[in-house]
Design a protein around this motif. Structure first.
Motif, PDB file in Angstrom:
ATOM      1  N   ILE A 285       0.856  -1.185   0.000  1.00 32.02           N
ATOM      2  CA  ILE A 285       0.000   0.000   0.000  1.00 32.02           C
ATOM      3  C   ILE A 285       0.890   1.232   0.000  1.00 32.02           C
ATOM      4  O   ILE A 285       1.960   1.244   0.592  1.00 32.02           O
ATOM      5  N   PHE A 286       0.435   2.243  -0.697  1.00 30.90           N
ATOM      6  CA  PHE A 286       1.197   3.493  -0.771  1.00 30.90           C
ATOM      7  C   PHE A 286       0.924   4.305   0.489  1.00 30.90           C
ATOM      8  O   PHE A 286      -0.229   4.591   0.798  1.00 30.90           O
ATOM      9  N   TRP A 341      -4.512   5.541  -2.679  1.00 27.43           N
ATOM     10  CA  TRP A 341      -4.994   4.364  -3.420  1.00 27.43           C
ATOM     11  C   TRP A 341      -4.502   4.426  -4.862  1.00 27.43           C
ATOM     12  O   TRP A 341      -4.085   3.426  -5.431  1.00 27.43           O
ATOM     13  N   ILE A 342      -4.575   5.632  -5.416  1.00 26.70           N
ATOM     14  CA  ILE A 342      -4.075   5.760  -6.782  1.00 26.70           C
ATOM     15  C   ILE A 342      -2.582   5.453  -6.803  1.00 26.70           C
ATOM     16  O   ILE A 342      -2.091   4.730  -7.676  1.00 26.70           O
ATOM     17  N   GLY A 343      -1.855   5.965  -5.816  1.00 27.92           N
ATOM     18  CA  GLY A 343      -0.430   5.672  -5.713  1.00 27.92           C
ATOM     19  C   GLY A 343      -0.163   4.188  -5.571  1.00 27.92           C
ATOM     20  O   GLY A 343       0.846   3.673  -6.049  1.00 27.92           O
ATOM     21  N   THR A 344      -1.076   3.488  -4.898  1.00 30.39           N
ATOM     22  CA  THR A 344      -0.896   2.043  -4.739  1.00 30.39           C
ATOM     23  C   THR A 344      -0.971   1.332  -6.086  1.00 30.39           C
ATOM     24  O   THR A 344      -0.230   0.398  -6.360  1.00 30.39           O
ATOM     25  N   MET A 345      -1.882   1.810  -6.921  1.00 29.18           N
ATOM     26  CA  MET A 345      -2.030   1.155  -8.227  1.00 29.18           C
ATOM     27  C   MET A 345      -0.900   1.552  -9.180  1.00 29.18           C
ATOM     28  O   MET A 345      -0.550   0.807 -10.083  1.00 29.18           O
TER      29      MET A 345
ATOM     30  N   HIS B  79       6.960   2.155  -1.133  1.00 32.98           N
ATOM     31  CA  HIS B  79       6.028   2.242  -0.003  1.00 32.98           C
ATOM     32  C   HIS B  79       5.377   3.597   0.135  1.00 32.98           C
ATOM     33  O   HIS B  79       4.506   3.770   0.968  1.00 32.98           O
ATOM     34  N   GLY B  80       5.831   4.572  -0.639  1.00 33.56           N
ATOM     35  CA  GLY B  80       5.239   5.890  -0.476  1.00 33.56           C
ATOM     36  C   GLY B  80       6.204   6.934  -0.974  1.00 33.56           C
ATOM     37  O   GLY B  80       7.259   6.619  -1.515  1.00 33.56           O
TER      38      GLY B  80
END
Ligand code: HEA
Ligand code: HEA
Ligand code: CUA
Ligand SMILES: [Cu+2]
Lengths: 612, 342, 198
Positions: A285-286, A341-345, B79-80
């Motif tokens: 997850i981002f 969420w967008i970053g996760t995708m 991760h971010g």
């Protein structure tokens, strides 16, 4: 579970049911997985009844000046529709996931209080039956899902409908509170070694926050309901305007509960989406920490915005300005979640299947609902939208396009874990597209007719208003949604017994529930897992560590035993509830039954280590 | 999905332009509705920008990064990104701060009541009709509100029963009518004409049928209307109308117990609408039908059928007791009497 | 299942804390209702007509002292001094019951002498609902403590090893006590002092 030292001064045989089978197994079970399934199936059936009520509403509104449904029945329909969807549909569907998934995700063998868990379920079931029985006992509640006083008082509403609503919601509140107490304690105290708070899967985090919100919000509506009950049953004056009561008291109490409640409805769905997207993007997850913080901030801000439902009640410009600002601010943490969420995708390798369709559907629909929410928050222009179909559009985008889409995605996602079988992907996609198209054609035009002045809660409208066309489209599309749901049901029924075997880890999952067999054994984990990282299971798989041989034998694991009492306490509550509606003596008997069964519950012998 | 969304946006634009509908909030005829529509357009366009941008991003990543057959591309593992996260926390704050300036100032505009309103109207919400009292002009009427064009009108809202809400979409957004709390609002209409109003808070079985009309007059017309409203009710000469008059005033029919007819000693009721000049109104029963002989007869014959749950049907003796029911000829007489009350 | 927990705390204890947090919101809503309606509706009989501050101060004091004796009871149980534990338990229970006695007396006085019933006016409605709810809480507490005391008499089953039961009951008891202090201040003192707007 600690031993209970108290013993009765007299002898009484309170033996536990031993290895019950068939229906008794389901009635006395304390296994969180079985309770989860019970919750899910019951709540889904309730969702269908709420949906049928919605279809009746839509049918009446299909054209101008239709006379299919009598006005009084129409009013009962929208009240019951909303009450059903919110309290008997979305909330318990989320609770079904809490029950089934949380212990698995945190590496626990069960919840902290298995019998309390069973009690929550039975109380929920009986509460739902109380509520729904009103259709057959002289009429349902008819004052809308927020039941503004004073139209709910006996002066203006003499029948029993409101009584059903008042006691039904209280019983359901007991169920929700009991479940939330249980989940808070379970998440604090039943985590596997190494599962620190910042390693909790996001669904568990969202559950935790939801449960805290619930525990703090439900007492507020309970007080409001008790006050109304005292008014209706014992002539108290809380909402008696001729004694000088202020009807806004109800509105404040209701919405102080009501706004946190909408986050109670959406956070679990957000949690589900936060599980599905990383799993199928094959990426972590981002911004995990930001996701947790944002949810906590949403939950906190949720308490500071309730008056945005009361912009037109004359609270004055200062209050309206303050609540405009606080309400707008909620867009910020929600935006953080959306972007994460967008970053996760982003950069992922996303599988195009039913769970991700529903998740992406969730993102795109919730976004529309969120933005119309921010539009409402402008109190100056909300004067034109409040109590119109524009609001109805907003609430269905966040609740149907949001919560329900998330929940459906979750059902597909965990279906192989729960049943050990794979659902039919083709039918799943068909289900999604029917629901997606249906939902947009049903609820998007409501924005138009809302801005064109169509008020909500009207059983009919004039032909010359120009609302007829879109209403016709909406009604048609509501049936498209129904077909979508129908395909979902067929898919579930067909695949439950006969779907292809799914295997333990069909999605190449990240969290602990995928590390055990499908369906999980009663004891969940042979050995309590040792957790070393966020997404521990995934990390271990990457390192090539898979199954470790265990020395523990299943029969050495102590499991919570079955019990009759949770169901009987819930039954006592139900009798008391009907007693309040019909006869106070019966109510007394019900309370007596609760007291006796609670005592029996607490004196019930605990798990004897070798009683098998 | 992309198509659906862009189509939807086009639709919304179409709707906001096509504003001729009777209750459209885009078709404004007064400063308040105008300002409200303006505020809405700000947040609407701001929202559209966010909506289109974020919706496009969602669909873009979902399609761009979807798993393709026969490709063994690996998902990137990150991760971010702290900088990015701070950016998309701050940006919305700035964005909202900017759009909220006009929104907040508008709140104060509506909330500041005019110091010298041209007219003051006390609006009373009843289950399912509106009573309009002009305290300074000594006029009481129902369901049709007359106001002079281009003047500020102060409205005091009150109810002695349940909640209602006072809403004239083309002139001003709604304000709730709450027992034990007198709410105020002000309105102003800049064009003469007839406007639709509606009760916007659920108030019982016939909430949907609780409507009203606003008639915006020129100053002269308004003054003439007030003068006329102040006069006592017409006393009929025509035999049929006379018969209706007698029935109306008779204790058997009991109409006078609920309805006021100015100038009559027997009709002093305050439960139902004031009927002194009911014949001069364009609509009947809170704006749900035109004021014609036929409609009037139907109403008097069976008000509960037209408006379920209304008090006239549920408490009027002639409607509760089949022995007292009005005969057809009595209904005709009553209707022609009431219509004569111009 | 194992007795080990993640935090090392007993789950029932956490449950109790969570419950008390929830109960806080419950009382906050009731007190909020009382405050919103303060001074509204028919004004007589009002707070200053019915309250007898000295009497209620006595019962408040008794309830406060019961909290102290609860602390002693717990302290002796931890030291396994069951005899002293029982004495302090009894005194806690008696003081709790005394408080309830005062409340019953007070209610009947208001009802019969001052003609204040929940149906009379908004003050009656909110006052009885709030203090009555608190009274029910105290009653549950007294019964709970009674059961613990009772089982300690017959079975000798209460000891320092199982002090959790008493611990939970004590937590509850102190909570109910604190709530009363708030109620006493907000309802009784603010209701009668001249300086406060009514
Ligand atoms: C799941 C339930 C749910 C959720 C999550 C929300 C979320 C929000 N709601 Fe909604 N609401 C309801 C359920 C919900 N609501 C219901 C049921 C009603 C009707 C009750 C009734 O009357 O029956 C209602 C009514 C309602 C009203 C009252 C309208 C009226 O009656 O006059 C208002 C007013 O402010 C409001 C506002 C908001 C806001 C600001 C959010 C925000 O939380 C939304 C935040 C999300 C976003 C904004 C999208 C993502 C963000 C970004 C992409 C960042 C960038 C965005 C910007 C800078 C704008 N809602
Ligand atoms: C979680 C919450 C939730 C959900 C999921 C829904 C789902 C739906 N809602 Fe609901 N709704 C509310 C919450 C929700 N609603 C609330 C809070 C209100 C406000 C109430 C108030 O004013 O007090 C409201 C009000 C509301 C109104 C306004 C009524 C009015 O103001 O007069 C309308 C009108 O169209 C409507 C329609 C629908 C429709 C068509 C669906 C559909 O999405 C339903 C889809 C489901 C099905 C269609 C079931 C499928 C059934 C089958 C597969 C079986 C088929 C069998 C047969 C046909 C016999 N809703
Ligand atoms: Cu009056 Cu709705
Ligand atoms: Cu809200």
């Amino acid at each position: 579970m600690t031993t209970i030292p108290l013993k009765l001064p007299f002898k009484i045989n309170l033996s536990r049911p031993v290895n019950p089978t068939g229906i008794w197994d389901w009635i006395t079970t304390t296994d969180h997985k079985k309770i989860g399934v019970l919750y899910g199936v019951t709540a889904f059936l309730m969702f269908i009844t709420g949906g049928i009520e919605a279809l009746l509403i839509r049918t009446q509104l299909a054209g101008p000046e239709m006379k299919i449904i009598a006005p009084e029945v129409y009013n009962q329909l929208f009240t019951m529709h909303a009450t059903t969807m919110i309290f008997l549909g979305v909330m318990p569907l989320s609770a079904a996931f809490f029950n089934y998934i949380i212990p698995l995700q945190i590496g626990a063998r069960d919840v902290a209080f298995p019998r309390l868990n069973a009690f929550s379920y039975w109380t929920f079931l009986f509460g739902a039956l109380i509520m729904k029985s009103s259709w057959f006992l002289g009429g349902s509640p008819n004052a809308g899902w927020f039941g503004y006083a004073p139209i709910t008082t006996t002066t203006f509403n003499a029948g029993h409908g409101i009584d059903f609503w008042v006691v039904g919601l209280q019983v359901l509140g007991v169920a929700s509170l009991a479940a939330s107490f249980n989940f808070i304690v379970t998440i604090i105290n039943m985590r596997a070694p190494g599962m620190s708070f910042m390693r909790l899967p996001l669904f568990t985090w969202m559950t935790f926050i939801t449960a805290i919100l619930l525990v703090l919000a439900f007492p507020v509506i309970t007080v409001a309901l008790i006050e109304l009950m005292l008014d209706r049953t014992f002539d108290f004056n809380f909402f008696n305007t001729s004694a000088g009561a202020n009807p806004l008291l109800w509105q404040h109490l209701f919405w102080i509960f009501g706004h946190p409640e909408v986050y109670i409805l959406i956070l679990p769905a957000m949690g589900i989406v936060s599980e599905i997207l990383p799993t199928f993007s094959k990426k972590p997850i981002f911004g995990y920490a930001a996701m947790v913080l944002a949810a906590a901030f949403i939950a906190f801000m949720g308490w500071l915005v309730w008056s945005h439902h009361m912009f037109t009640t004359g609270l004055g410009p200062i209050a309206n300005s303050v609540f405009t600002i606080t309400t707008m601010l909620i867009a910020v943490p929600t935006g953080v979640k959306m972007f994460n969420w967008i970053g996760t995708m982003w950069g992922g390798n996303i599988e195009f299947n039913t769970p991700t369709l529903f998740s992406v559907g969730f993102l795109s629909m919730f976004l529309i609902g969120g933005i119309s929410g921010v539009m409402h928050s402008f109190s100056a222009s909300d004067y034109q939208q409040q109590d119109t179909y524009f609001i109805v559009a907003h609430l269905h985008y966040v609740l149907f396009g949001g919560a329900i889409f998330g929940i459906f995605g979750g059902i597909y996602y965990w279906f192989p874990k729960i049943t050990g079988r794979m659902y039919d992907e083709k039918m799943g996609k068909l289900n999604f597209w029917l629901m997606f198209i249906g939902q947009n054609l049903t609820f998007f035009p409501m924005h138009f007719i809302g801005m064109q002045g169509m008020p909500r809660r009207i059983f009919t409208y004039d032909a010359n208003m120009g609302w007829a066309f879109w209403n016709g489209v909406e009604t048609f599309s509501a049936y498209v949604i129904a077909f979508g749901v129908l395909f979902f049901m067929i898919n579930m029924l067909k695949s439950w017994g006969n779907g292809p075997k799914a295997g333990d880890d069909p999605w190449d999952g990240r969290t602990l529930e995928w590390s055990i067999s499908s369906p999980p054994p009663v004891y969940n984990f042979l050995d309590v897992p040792k957790v070393e990282a966020l997404d521990d299971f995934w990390v271990k798989k990457q390192k090539g560590i898979t199954k470790i041989k265990s020395k523990t034998k299943p029969k050495d694991i102590h499991l919570p035993q079955a019990s009759y009492w949770p169901m009987l306490v819930a039954l006592g509550l139900t009798i008391a509830a009907y007693g309040i509606i019909y006869n106070l003596v019966v109510c007394g008997l019900g309370i007596a039954m609760v007291l006796i069964t609670v005592c029996a519950w607490s004196f019930e012998p605990v798990n004897e280590p070798d009683a098998h | 999905m992309k198509k659906i969304i862009s189509l939807s946006i086009v639709f919304l634009l179409i709707v906001s332009c096509g504003k001729d509908l009777p209750m459209s909030t885009f078709d404004t005829y007064g400063p308040i509705a105008e300002e409200q529509a303006f505020i809405f357009s700000i947040i609407f366009w701001a929202g559209m920008v966010v909506l289109v941008a974020v919706e496009a991003a969602i669909i873009y990543v979902y399609f761009k990064y979807r798993r393709r057959k026969n490709s063994n591309r690996k998902a990137a593992q990150f991760h971010g990104n702290t900088k990015l996260e701070i950016l998309w926390t701050i940006l919305p704050v700035v964005f909202l701060a900017i759009v909220s300036v006009p929104a907040l100032s508008a709140i104060w505009n509506f909330a500041t009541m005019p110091e010298n309103p041209a007219v003051v109207v006390n609006v009373k919400g009843h289950q399912y009709w509106f009573e309009f009292q002009y305290p300074d002009l000594h006029v009481v009427t129902a369901n049709e509100l007359h106001i002079p064009v281009g003047k500020q009108v102060l409205i005091n809202l009150d109810s002695n029963n349940v909640l209602h809400s006072f809403w004239i979409p083309k002139i001003a957004g709604k304000t709730d009518i709450i027992p034990n709390q007198t709410n105020q609002m002000w309105i102003q209409a800049d064009h003469t004409g007839l406007y639709y109003g509606q009760c916007a808070e659920f108030c019982g079985e016939s909430h949907a049928l609780m409507r009203f009309r606003v008639i915006v007059d020129t100053d002269e017309d308004f003054a003439a209307w007030i003068d006329h409203q102040k006069t006592e009710a017409y006393v009929p000469n025509d035999p049929l109308e006379k018969e209706g008059y007698t029935i109306f005033m008779s204790p058997k029919a009991g109409c006078g117990g609920c309805h006021m007819i100015h100038g009559s000693k027997k009709a002093k009721g305050r439960i139902g609408p004031n009927l002194t000049h009911v014949g001069s109104r364009q609509h009947l029963a809170a704006g749900i039908m035109e004021n014609t002989q036929d409609n009037l007869r139907q109403w008097i014959k069976d008000p509960g059928k037209i408006k379920p749950g209304n008090i006239m049907a549920s408490q009027g003796a002639v409607y509760m007791d089949p022995n007292k029911a009005l005969t057809d000829s009595e209904v005709i007489a009553l209707a022609s009497y009431l219509q004569s009350l111009k | 299942m194992s007795d080990e927990t993640t935090t090392g705390l007993n789950s029932r204890k956490i449950l109790m804390w969570v419950f008390l947090g929830s109960d806080c919101m419950f009382f906050a809503s009731l007190i909020g209702t009382y405050l919103i309606y303060k001074g509204m509706g028919a004004s007589h009989p009002g707070p200053s007509d019915v309250f007898d501050i000295p009497t209620t101060s006595v019962s408040t004091f008794v309830l406060l002292m019961s909290s102290m004796s609860m602390v002693f009871a717990y302290a002796y149980l931890v030291r396994d001094n069951i005899k002293a534990f029982r004495i302090w338990m009894v005194s806690t229970i008696i003081m709790g019951a005394t408080f309830l006695g005062f409340q019953i007396f007070e209610f009947s006085e208001f009802y019969f002498h001052d003609h204040l019933s929940p149906q009379t006016n908004l003050f009656g409605t909110t006052f009885y609902a709030l203090t009555g709810t608190h009274g029910i809480h105290v009653t549950i507490g007294v019964v709970w403590l009674g059961i613990i005391f009772y089982s300690s008499l017959f079975r000798n089953s209460v000891s320092s090893k199982t002090n959790l039961d008493l611990d939970l009951a004590a937590l509850y008891w102190h909570f109910v006590d604190i709530v009363w202090i708030v109620i006493f201040a907000v309802v009784y003192l603010f209701g009668t002092f001249r300086g406060f707007p009514s």
